[in-house]
Design a protein around this motif. Structure first.
Motif, short mmCIF file in Angstrom:
data_model
loop_
_atom_site.label_atom_id
_atom_site.label_comp_id
_atom_site.label_asym_id
_atom_site.label_seq_id
_atom_site.Cartn_x
_atom_site.Cartn_y
_atom_site.Cartn_z
N ASP A 8 4.08 1.69 -14.74
CA ASP A 8 3.09 2.26 -16.24
C ASP A 8 1.95 2.23 -16.61
OD1 ASP A 8 3.55 4.07 -18.31
OD2 ASP A 8 3.81 1.92 -19.90
N THR A 9 1.32 2.00 -17.45
CA THR A 9 -0.11 1.88 -17.46
C THR A 9 -1.33 0.12 -16.83
OG1 THR A 9 0.15 0.80 -19.99
CG2 THR A 9 -0.05 3.12 -19.14
N ILE A 10 0.13 -0.73 -15.83
CA ILE A 10 -0.73 -1.42 -15.15
C ILE A 10 -0.65 -1.13 -13.26
CG2 ILE A 10 0.49 -3.90 -14.14
CD1 ILE A 10 1.06 -4.06 -18.13
N GLN A 11 -1.31 -1.37 -13.13
CA GLN A 11 -1.71 -1.32 -11.79
C GLN A 11 -1.38 -1.81 -10.60
OE1 GLN A 11 -4.77 0.96 -9.76
NE2 GLN A 11 -4.15 2.22 -9.59
N GLU A 12 -0.59 -2.56 -9.96
CA GLU A 12 -0.65 -3.54 -9.21
C GLU A 12 -1.36 -3.22 -7.91
OE1 GLU A 12 3.08 -6.30 -6.42
OE2 GLU A 12 4.04 -4.24 -7.62
N LEU A 13 -2.59 -4.21 -7.02
CA LEU A 13 -2.82 -4.12 -5.85
C LEU A 13 -2.01 -5.27 -4.61
CD1 LEU A 13 -6.69 -3.52 -7.27
CD2 LEU A 13 -5.03 -1.74 -6.98
N ARG A 14 -1.51 -4.53 -4.06
CA ARG A 14 -0.85 -5.44 -3.27
C ARG A 14 -0.97 -5.19 -1.92
NH1 ARG A 14 5.91 -4.31 -3.09
NH2 ARG A 14 5.62 -5.47 -4.67
N LEU A 15 -1.92 -6.75 -1.51
CA LEU A 15 -2.21 -6.88 -0.18
C LEU A 15 -1.42 -6.39 0.71
CD1 LEU A 15 -4.73 -9.79 -0.54
CD2 LEU A 15 -4.72 -7.24 -1.69
N ALA A 16 -1.55 -5.83 1.95
CA ALA A 16 -0.45 -5.03 2.50
C ALA A 16 -1.16 -4.88 4.09
CB ALA A 16 0.47 -4.06 2.83
N ARG A 17 -1.79 -5.86 4.56
CA ARG A 17 -2.65 -6.31 6.13
C ARG A 17 -2.01 -7.03 6.95
NH1 ARG A 17 -7.25 -8.23 8.58
NH2 ARG A 17 -7.96 -6.88 10.59
N ALA A 18 -0.49 -7.02 7.48
CA ALA A 18 -0.23 -7.90 8.10
C ALA A 18 -0.99 -8.71 9.41
CB ALA A 18 1.32 -7.43 9.43
N PRO A 19 -0.71 -9.37 9.34
CA PRO A 19 -0.15 -10.10 9.30
C PRO A 19 0.46 -11.30 8.51
CG PRO A 19 -0.55 -11.46 11.54
CD PRO A 19 -1.30 -9.98 11.34
#
Length: 251
Positions: A8-19
């Motif tokens: 909704d109006t909350i944004q998740e910024l998910r770190l996704a730099r493997a490994p």
């Protein structure tokens, strides 16, 4: 390297730099841009999260050791800029600490409004001294406001890494939940906050965080050159190269 997920109006910024979600120039820049852009995109809050078992392993030392002084200066301006973007964000930010969070991972979390950490055998702390680096004053100030001056001193001088229960006990994190529940709990906490009258909440939050915001008010005053001098000093370079050699041997 960064997944952007809407709740909704909350944004998740998910770190996704493997490994290990190590912070290199690309990830730091992408995260800074996303944090700064969110309010103008209509977001009312942010969650910064990692992968299961690992929030971020901190700076990508092998990559950063390849940079010359000018390139590294650009990276460090961006890293301090990211810290400032979190500290001065006009919308609340929760760190969803999904696992280990040493050094740079811990730094990102202490700039946020609230920290939810995975329960279990995970560790968090500013362990820079152990790898030959000092902790800049702007980061020390952020830690002091969470745990107090003397406790912050003791933690930083020895580069202590605390387990989740210890971190919770001293206020380095705000609550512990099971690993699968970290992000949902972060979103729920923000939902509770956003349910309050918005202007009253926002102004109270602004005043309450004014001390932290002031630390990053003038980018020109941040100790970029001091940190560069310490990074390129013989002592730090020797320790960092030994660390990289050890990592390569394990890999």
């Amino acid at each position: 390297m960064l997944d952007i997920i809407q709740h909704d109006t909350i944004q998740e910024l998910r770190l996704a730099r493997a490994p290990v979600n190590a912070l290199d120039p690309g990830l730091v820049h992408a995260l800074r841009v996303a944090v700064e852009a969110a309010p103008s995109e209509g977001m009312r809050a942010l969650v910064v999260s990692g992968s299961p078992g690992l929030f971020s392993a901190g700076l990508d030392v092998p990559a950063l050791l390849q940079l010359g002084r000018d390139e590294f200066r650009g990276f460090w301006h961006d890293f301090f800029g990211l810290c400032g973007a979190l500290a001065r964000s006009p919308i609340p930010v929760v760190a969803a600490i999904t696992g280990h969070a040493p050094a740079g991972g811990a730094v990102l979390s202490i700039m946020c409004d609230y920290r939810v950490m995975a329960r279990g055998a995970y560790r968090i702390g500013l362990n820079e001294v152990q790898v030959g680096l000092s902790v800049p004053e702007c980061i020390q100030a952020a830690l002091r406001r969470l745990v107090g001056a003397y406790r912050a001193e003791r933690l930083m001088v020895v580069g202590a890494m605390l387990d989740a229960e210890q971190a919770d006990a001293i206020g380095l994190v705000d609550e512990l939940v099971d690993g699968h529940a970290v992000v949902p709990r972060a979103i729920a906490w923000l939902g509770e906050l956003l349910a309050f009258p918005p202007h009253a909440m926002a102004e109270t939050r602004r005043l309450a965080r004014a001390d932290l915001a002031a630390v990053f008010a003038d980018p020109r005053a941040l100790p970029v050159e001091d940190f560069l001098d310490r990074w390129f000093a013989p002592e730090a370079q020797a320790v960092l190269h030994t660390l990289v050699a050890r990592l390569k041997a394990k890999g």
